[in-house]
Design an enzyme around this catalytic site. Structure first.
Site, PDB file in Angstrom:
ATOM      1  N   ARG A   1      93.840  16.037 -42.504  1.00 30.72           N
ATOM      2  CA  ARG A   1      93.543  14.785 -41.835  1.00 30.72           C
ATOM      3  C   ARG A   1      93.498  13.591 -42.791  1.00 30.72           C
ATOM      4  NH1 ARG A   1      88.672  15.837 -38.027  1.00 30.72           N
ATOM      5  NH2 ARG A   1      88.153  16.698 -40.025  1.00 30.72           N
TER       6      ARG A   1
ATOM      7  N   LYS B   1      90.626  34.230 -40.654  1.00 31.94           N
ATOM      8  CA  LYS B   1      89.492  34.625 -39.851  1.00 31.94           C
ATOM      9  C   LYS B   1      88.533  33.443 -39.732  1.00 31.94           C
ATOM     10  CE  LYS B   1      85.949  36.784 -41.645  1.00 31.94           C
ATOM     11  NZ  LYS B   1      84.883  36.419 -42.566  1.00 31.94           N
TER      12      LYS B   1
ATOM     13  N   HIS C   1      91.480  39.328 -45.874  1.00 32.24           N
ATOM     14  CA  HIS C   1      91.819  39.358 -47.302  1.00 32.24           C
ATOM     15  C   HIS C   1      91.423  40.673 -47.972  1.00 32.24           C
ATOM     16  CE1 HIS C   1      87.641  38.088 -47.974  1.00 32.24           C
ATOM     17  NE2 HIS C   1      87.802  38.410 -49.248  1.00 32.24           N
TER      18      HIS C   1
ATOM     19  N   LYS D   1      93.289  43.421 -51.356  1.00 32.36           N
ATOM     20  CA  LYS D   1      92.650  43.874 -52.603  1.00 32.36           C
ATOM     21  C   LYS D   1      93.394  45.099 -53.134  1.00 32.36           C
ATOM     22  CE  LYS D   1      88.089  42.049 -51.470  1.00 32.36           C
ATOM     23  NZ  LYS D   1      87.639  41.102 -52.470  1.00 32.36           N
TER      24      LYS D   1
ATOM     25  N   GLU E   1      76.638  41.829 -51.470  1.00 33.06           N
ATOM     26  CA  GLU E   1      76.878  40.557 -52.158  1.00 33.06           C
ATOM     27  C   GLU E   1      75.562  40.020 -52.710  1.00 33.06           C
ATOM     28  OE1 GLU E   1      80.144  38.036 -50.261  1.00 33.06           O
ATOM     29  OE2 GLU E   1      79.027  38.762 -48.535  1.00 33.06           O
TER      30      GLU E   1
ATOM     31  N   ASP F   1      80.972  38.475 -39.268  1.00 34.36           N
ATOM     32  CA  ASP F   1      81.557  37.937 -40.501  1.00 34.36           C
ATOM     33  C   ASP F   1      82.176  39.034 -41.369  1.00 34.36           C
ATOM     34  OD1 ASP F   1      81.933  35.699 -42.375  1.00 34.36           O
ATOM     35  OD2 ASP F   1      80.445  36.708 -43.628  1.00 34.36           O
TER      36      ASP F   1
ATOM     37  N   HIS G   1      86.323  43.142 -42.203  1.00 30.16           N
ATOM     38  CA  HIS G   1      86.530  43.770 -43.512  1.00 30.16           C
ATOM     39  C   HIS G   1      86.105  45.240 -43.546  1.00 30.16           C
ATOM     40  CE1 HIS G   1      87.337  39.737 -44.602  1.00 30.16           C
ATOM     41  NE2 HIS G   1      86.120  39.356 -44.932  1.00 30.16           N
TER      42      HIS G   1
ATOM     43  N   LYS H   1      73.953  40.064 -47.648  1.00 25.31           N
ATOM     44  CA  LYS H   1      73.889  38.971 -48.620  1.00 25.31           C
ATOM     45  C   LYS H   1      72.607  39.093 -49.417  1.00 25.31           C
ATOM     46  CE  LYS H   1      77.287  36.536 -46.552  1.00 25.31           C
ATOM     47  NZ  LYS H   1      78.633  36.513 -47.149  1.00 25.31           N
TER      48      LYS H   1
END
Ligand code: BG6
Length: 475
Positions: free
Chosen positions: A46, A141, A171, A175, A209, A228, A233, A324
Site C-alpha cells: 500500500r 497461513k 513453512h 525445513k 518455543e 497457530d 505445523h 510459547k
C-alpha cells in the site's frame, strides 16, 4: 543450478514476513547462484515508495535479518528489485503492475498479506489479465480459522486459479529435517519394517518455543496454539511420520497419503487435551499482558494425545505438544520403540530404543541403542546415542542450510507442489481441529497456568504419566 527465469510479485513486500524471511531468503538464493540474472522481484504494497525506496528498505531488512550473510553482492541483487504501490481493494497500481510483467517467464504471486485480502488479490490478478493459466500464487497461513472459512477461501481462490496453481505454505514442510524424515523412512530398509504399532510404543512430537506472543498479541489472541501451530505445523509433522509410503515422490502421491492420515484421526476426548497459558514472572509479562486482554482464555500451550485409526497405528498413540515461553527452543519427533519381548540379561537396565528426529535448533537425528558397558564389570547394559548432526555430516555450518522459506519459494518457481498443502488436506485438518476448538470456546474452563521457562503445565505431564510414559525432556 539456476531455476527458470521468473517475475515474482510479493504482495505485502513491506511487511514483517517479507523483511524477515522472504527477501533475505531470496538474497541467499541469489548468492547461491540459483536466481537467474534476469529474474525480477516486484514488491507491491500500500505504501507509496519508489523503486529505490523499496531497495533501501530491503537492504536494511537483509542487514538486520541476515546479519552473517555476505553483503558484497547486495547491490547487484537489489538491482533486480522494483516496486509498485497497489490498492488491493481498488484500481490503483494494477495497470502499472501489468506493464511490469514480462511474457515467457514464470509468473508467481506471493500473498504475504492478511487473509481477508486473498480474494481481492486473486480477483484483480485475473480481472487485469496479469495472471494466466501457468501463473502461480503462494498463500500464507493462516488458511482460514475453521472448516467453514477454509472452504470459503478455497472456493474463492478456485474461481480464479486451478489447484495446481495454488501453493499453500506451511513453512515446516520446507525445513531440512522434515524432508529428511521422508528420506530416512523411504530410502532405507532399516526403519520401515519397524515403523508400525507392532514395534513402536508411541510417538512424541514437540515444538517448544522460548518466545512469547508479545508484539503479535492481537493476531495470536484470536488464534491460540491450536490454530497457530497444531492444525498446521504439528499436523504436517504427524502426517509425514505416520503416512504410508507414497508410490512415488510426486506431489499428489505424497499429499494423498497425508490426507489419509488426517482422515483416520480419531476425535480427541476432552480428558486427553491440556491447554495452558504462561504466567507473569517477576517483571516479565504473562500471556494476558502480552495479549492485552485480561479475560483471555486463549491457549499459548497445547498438549494432546492423538490416535490414528488405521491398520498400521492401531494402539500406538501420538502425543503432540507445543507452546510459547517454554524452557528451550526445540522441535523434535521422537519415536519410542517397544522393548525386546524377552530379556536374556539378569541385570536389566534395558531401555527402549528411541529415534529422535531434531528439526531445531541443530537439525539431525539421534538413535539410542543398548550396548554392553565397556570393562570387566560383567554384562552390564548401557544406552548410547548414535548421533548424526546434518551440519557435521555435510561439513556445512547449520546456518548455511537454506531456510525453509527460500527452499519453498524456489519450489514455486520450479512448479513443484510436493511441499505445499492441498486444499482438501487443509480442510480435513480443520474438520479434525474444529470440534476441539469449539468445545473449548463454548466451555468455561480457563487454561492451566504454567511458569515461563518451564516445560508447560503439570497437567501435561500427567497426560503421559497416566499412560505410564513420560515426555522427553525439553532442553
Ligand atoms: C508460525 C507461528 O507459523 O511459526 C508462530 O505463527 C511460530 O507463532 C512460528 O512462532 C514458529 O516457526 P519456527 O520456524 O520458528 O519454528
Amino acid at each position: 543450478i539456476p531455476v527458470e527465469d521468473f517475475d515474482l510479485v510479493i504482495f505485502g513486500a513491506t511487511g514483517d514476513l517479507a523483511h524477515r524471511k522472504i527477501l533475505p531468503g531470496l538474497y541467499r538464493r541469489y548468492l547461491a547462484g540459483q536466481m537467474p540474472p534476469d529474474a525480477r522481484i516486484i514488491g507491491a504494497a500500500r505504501s507509496e515508495l519508489t523503486d529505490d525506496g523499496f531497495r533501501d528498505e530491503t537492504r536494511k531488512a537483509i542487514e538486520e535479518f541476515a546479519p552473517k550473510v555476505d553483503k558484497s553482492q547486495l547491490d547487484a541483487f537489489l538491482g533486480q528489485l522494483s516496486y509498485v504501490a497497489i490498492d488491493a481493494k481498488g484500481t490503483g497500481g494494477w495497470e502499472q503492475l501489468k506493464e511490469r510483467m514480462r511474457d515467457g517467464v514464470v509468473r508467481a504471486f506471493y500473498f504475504s498479506v492478511a487473509p481477508s485480502l486473498f480474494g481481492d488479490l486473486a480477483q484483480r490478478l485475473s480481472e487485469y489479465g496479469i495472471a494466466d493459466d501457468s501463473s502461480r500464487i503462494v498463500v500464507e497461513k493462516p488458511f482460514g480459522r475453521d472448516l467453514e472459512s477454509a472452504r470459503a477461501l478455497n472456493a474463492t481462490l478456485a474461481q480464479h486459479f486451478a489447484e495446481k496453481q495454488i501453493y499453500r505454505i506451511d513453512h515446516y514442510l520446507g525445513k531440512e529435517t522434515v524432508q529428511n524424515l521422508m528420506a530416512v523412512r523411504f530410502a532405507n530398509i532399516l526403519f520401515e519394517p519397524l515403523w508400525n504399532a507392532q514395534f513402536v510404543d508411541h510417538v512424541q512430537i514437540t515444538v517448544s518455543e522460548t518466545v512469547g506472543v508479545g508484539g503479535r498479541g492481537s493476531y495470536y489472541d484470536n488464534s491460540g496454539a491450536m490454530r497457530d501451530m497444531v492444525q498446521n505445523h504439528l499436523m504436517q509433522l504427524l502426517c509425514l511420520t505416520a503416512m504410508e509410503p507414497p508410490y512415488h515422490f510426486d506431489p499428489d502421491a505424497v499429499r494423498d497419503e497425508k490426507l489419509k492420515v488426517i482422515r483416520a484421526l480419531e476425535p480427541v476426548s476432552e480428558t486427553e487435551i491440556v491447554r495452558g497459558q504462561y504466567q507473569a514472572d517477576g517483571g516479565d509479562p504473562g500471556y494476558i499482558d502480552d495479549a492485552e486482554n485480561p479475560a483471555s482464555r486463549t491457549e499459548s500451550y497445547v498438549a494432546l494425545k492423538v490416535r490414528i485409526s488405521n491398520w498400521r497405528w492401531q494402539g500406538t498413540p501420538f502425543y503432540l505438544r507445543t507452546g510459547k515461553k517454554l524452557r528451550a527452543r526445540t522441535s523434535e519427533i521422537v519415536i519410542t520403540f517397544k522393548e525386546p519381548p524377552h530379556s536374556i540379561f539378569d541385570e536389566s537396565g534395558q531401555k527402549a530404543n528411541q529415534l529422535v528426529i531434531r528439526l531445531q535448533p541443530d537439525e539431525g537425528m539421534d538413535l539410542t541403542v543398548m550396548i554392553k558397558e565397556p570393562g570387566p564389570g560383567g554384562m552390564r547394559l548401557m544406552q548410547v546415542p548414535l548421533d548424526m548432526s546434518f551440519a557435521d555430516a555435510l561439513g556445512t555450518e547449520a546456518a548455511d542450510m537454506p531456510d525453509a522459506y527460500e527452499r519453498l519459494i524456489m519450489d514455486v518457481i520450479r512448479g513443484n507442489q510436493t511441499l505445499f498443502m492441498r486444499g482438501d488436506e487443509v480442510e480435513a485438518a480443520w474438520a479434525w481441529a474444529d470440534p476441539i476448538i469449539k468445545a473449548w470456546e463454548e466451555g468455561k474452563a480457563r487454561p492451566e497456568p504454567y511458569d515461563p521457562g518451564s516445560s508447560g503445565p503439570d497437567e501435561a505431564l500427567r497426560l503421559m504419566h497416566r499412560d505410564n510414559r513420560r515426555w522427553r525432556e525439553i532442553r
